[in-house]
Write a protein that holds these residues in place. Structure first.
Motif, PDB file in Angstrom:
ATOM      1  N   MET A 104       4.996   9.436   4.709  1.00  0.00           N
ATOM      2  CA  MET A 104       4.486   9.143   3.514  1.00  0.00           C
ATOM      3  C   MET A 104       3.480  10.423   3.503  1.00  0.00           C
ATOM      4  N   ALA A 105       3.083  10.566   1.918  1.00  0.00           N
ATOM      5  CA  ALA A 105       2.338  11.764   1.635  1.00  0.00           C
ATOM      6  C   ALA A 105       0.774  11.178   1.793  1.00  0.00           C
ATOM      7  N   GLY A 106      -0.236  11.800   1.836  1.00  0.00           N
ATOM      8  CA  GLY A 106      -1.496  11.103   2.235  1.00  0.00           C
ATOM      9  C   GLY A 106      -1.609  10.901   3.660  1.00  0.00           C
ATOM     10  N   MET A 107      -2.148   9.790   4.165  1.00  0.00           N
ATOM     11  CA  MET A 107      -2.114   9.392   5.331  1.00  0.00           C
ATOM     12  C   MET A 107      -0.815   8.732   5.864  1.00  0.00           C
ATOM     13  N   ASN A 108      -0.081   9.356   6.850  1.00  0.00           N
ATOM     14  CA  ASN A 108       1.146   9.142   7.247  1.00  0.00           C
ATOM     15  C   ASN A 108       0.912   7.694   8.087  1.00  0.00           C
ATOM     16  N   GLY A 109       2.507   7.395   8.645  1.00  0.00           N
ATOM     17  CA  GLY A 109       2.528   6.196   9.629  1.00  0.00           C
ATOM     18  C   GLY A 109       1.771   6.397  10.996  1.00  0.00           C
ATOM     19  N   HIS A 110       2.061   7.501  11.405  1.00  0.00           N
ATOM     20  CA  HIS A 110       1.410   7.968  12.829  1.00  0.00           C
ATOM     21  C   HIS A 110      -0.139   7.763  12.715  1.00  0.00           C
ATOM     22  N   GLU A 111      -0.631   8.442  11.708  1.00  0.00           N
ATOM     23  CA  GLU A 111      -2.203   8.629  11.389  1.00  0.00           C
ATOM     24  C   GLU A 111      -2.688   7.081  11.037  1.00  0.00           C
ATOM     25  N   PHE A 112      -1.859   6.392  10.476  1.00  0.00           N
ATOM     26  CA  PHE A 112      -2.306   4.838  10.115  1.00  0.00           C
ATOM     27  C   PHE A 112      -2.353   4.139  11.463  1.00  0.00           C
ATOM     28  N   LEU A 113      -1.386   4.444  12.456  1.00  0.00           N
ATOM     29  CA  LEU A 113      -1.382   3.815  13.986  1.00  0.00           C
ATOM     30  C   LEU A 113      -2.761   4.160  14.814  1.00  0.00           C
ATOM     31  N   ASP A 114      -3.111   5.591  14.542  1.00  0.00           N
ATOM     32  CA  ASP A 114      -4.278   6.132  15.210  1.00  0.00           C
ATOM     33  C   ASP A 114      -5.344   5.123  14.597  1.00  0.00           C
ATOM     34  N   GLU A 115      -5.582   5.254  13.279  1.00  0.00           N
ATOM     35  CA  GLU A 115      -6.710   4.478  13.028  1.00  0.00           C
ATOM     36  C   GLU A 115      -6.920   3.221  13.179  1.00  0.00           C
ATOM     37  N   ALA A 119       0.816  -0.973   0.055  1.00  0.00           N
ATOM     38  CA  ALA A 119      -0.086   0.028  -0.073  1.00  0.00           C
ATOM     39  C   ALA A 119       0.911   1.046  -0.133  1.00  0.00           C
ATOM     40  N   LYS A 120       0.571   2.515  -0.642  1.00  0.00           N
ATOM     41  CA  LYS A 120       1.363   3.305  -0.930  1.00  0.00           C
ATOM     42  C   LYS A 120       1.176   4.481  -0.028  1.00  0.00           C
ATOM     43  N   ASP A 121       0.165   4.319   0.862  1.00  0.00           N
ATOM     44  CA  ASP A 121       0.139   5.178   2.056  1.00  0.00           C
ATOM     45  C   ASP A 121      -0.879   4.476   3.141  1.00  0.00           C
ATOM     46  N   GLY A 122      -1.008   5.339   4.351  1.00  0.00           N
ATOM     47  CA  GLY A 122      -1.791   4.653   5.235  1.00  0.00           C
ATOM     48  C   GLY A 122      -3.382   4.462   5.024  1.00  0.00           C
ATOM     49  N   GLY A 123      -3.878   5.521   4.142  1.00  0.00           N
ATOM     50  CA  GLY A 123      -5.351   5.210   3.748  1.00  0.00           C
ATOM     51  C   GLY A 123      -5.554   3.900   2.915  1.00  0.00           C
ATOM     52  N   GLU A 124      -4.808   3.961   2.031  1.00  0.00           N
ATOM     53  CA  GLU A 124      -4.602   2.767   0.991  1.00  0.00           C
ATOM     54  C   GLU A 124      -4.544   1.324   1.872  1.00  0.00           C
ATOM     55  N   ALA A 125      -3.716   1.420   2.969  1.00  0.00           N
ATOM     56  CA  ALA A 125      -3.385   0.066   3.806  1.00  0.00           C
ATOM     57  C   ALA A 125      -4.540  -0.133   4.564  1.00  0.00           C
ATOM     58  N   ILE A 126      -5.472   0.990   5.162  1.00  0.00           N
ATOM     59  CA  ILE A 126      -6.486   0.787   5.934  1.00  0.00           C
ATOM     60  C   ILE A 126      -7.408  -0.018   5.170  1.00  0.00           C
ATOM     61  N   LYS A 127      -7.751   0.500   3.763  1.00  0.00           N
ATOM     62  CA  LYS A 127      -8.644  -0.311   2.658  1.00  0.00           C
ATOM     63  C   LYS A 127      -8.286  -1.535   2.637  1.00  0.00           C
ATOM     64  N   LEU A 128      -6.989  -1.704   2.119  1.00  0.00           N
ATOM     65  CA  LEU A 128      -6.750  -3.347   2.059  1.00  0.00           C
ATOM     66  C   LEU A 128      -6.811  -4.285   3.004  1.00  0.00           C
ATOM     67  N   LEU A 129      -6.527  -3.725   4.152  1.00  0.00           N
ATOM     68  CA  LEU A 129      -6.426  -4.433   5.378  1.00  0.00           C
ATOM     69  C   LEU A 129      -8.092  -4.587   5.861  1.00  0.00           C
ATOM     70  N   ARG A 130      -9.112  -3.866   5.606  1.00  0.00           N
ATOM     71  CA  ARG A 130     -10.573  -4.190   5.734  1.00  0.00           C
ATOM     72  C   ARG A 130     -10.832  -5.000   4.798  1.00  0.00           C
TER      73      ARG A 130
END
Length: 144
Positions: free
Chosen positions: A62-73, A32-43
């Protein structure tokens, strides 16, 4: 077990793949190229899909959702909060390190120390029990 690499740099993706080969770790990799894409893939693939075992390797910057925002989510998501996450980043900042561990990462590695990450990950592949994400009878994901 599937590895989910959350990384926006093509060169760093290739370095990760080469390190896996060097250490004879042959897991399937989803990127996944950013946290948002990773959240979508995981779900889609792990909560609602057929895949169950996964480990996330997360870049912080990362651009978009960064790693800290991903961890929060994911830590606020009842289906994904148990996800095993290793940080793999260029950041050596104490603040990034502290924030990552406050969000229960399994380890924090700089990209210059990728061999140490591979040495740490080998036991996970060979036998560490991981929490699984599964669907209940109502179609909502739940952690087992």
């Amino acid at each position: 077990m599937t590895f989910v690499l959350v990384e926006d740099d093509e060169l760093d993706m290739e370095v990760f793949r080469r390190a896996l080969r060097k250490h004879k770790i042959s897991q399937e990799i989803r990127v996944a190229k950013d946290g948002g894409e990773a959240i979508k893939l995981l779900r889609e693939e792990f909560v609602d899909g057929a895949r169950r075992d996964f480990i996330v390797f997360l870049d912080l910057n990362m651009a978009g959702m960064n790693g800290h925002e991903f961890l929060d989510e994911i830590r606020s998501d009842p289906d994904l909060k148990v996800a095993v996450v290793f940080v793999l980043t260029t950041s050596e900042h104490e603040r990034d390190l502290r924030l990552a561990y406050e969000k229960n990462v399994a380890g924090y590695f700089t990209k210059g120390n990728i061999d140490y990450l591979m040495q740490a990950i080998k036991p996970y592949v060979d036998g560490v029990a991981l929490p699984r994400v599964s669907n209940d009878e109502n179609g909502r994901g739940k952690t087992q």
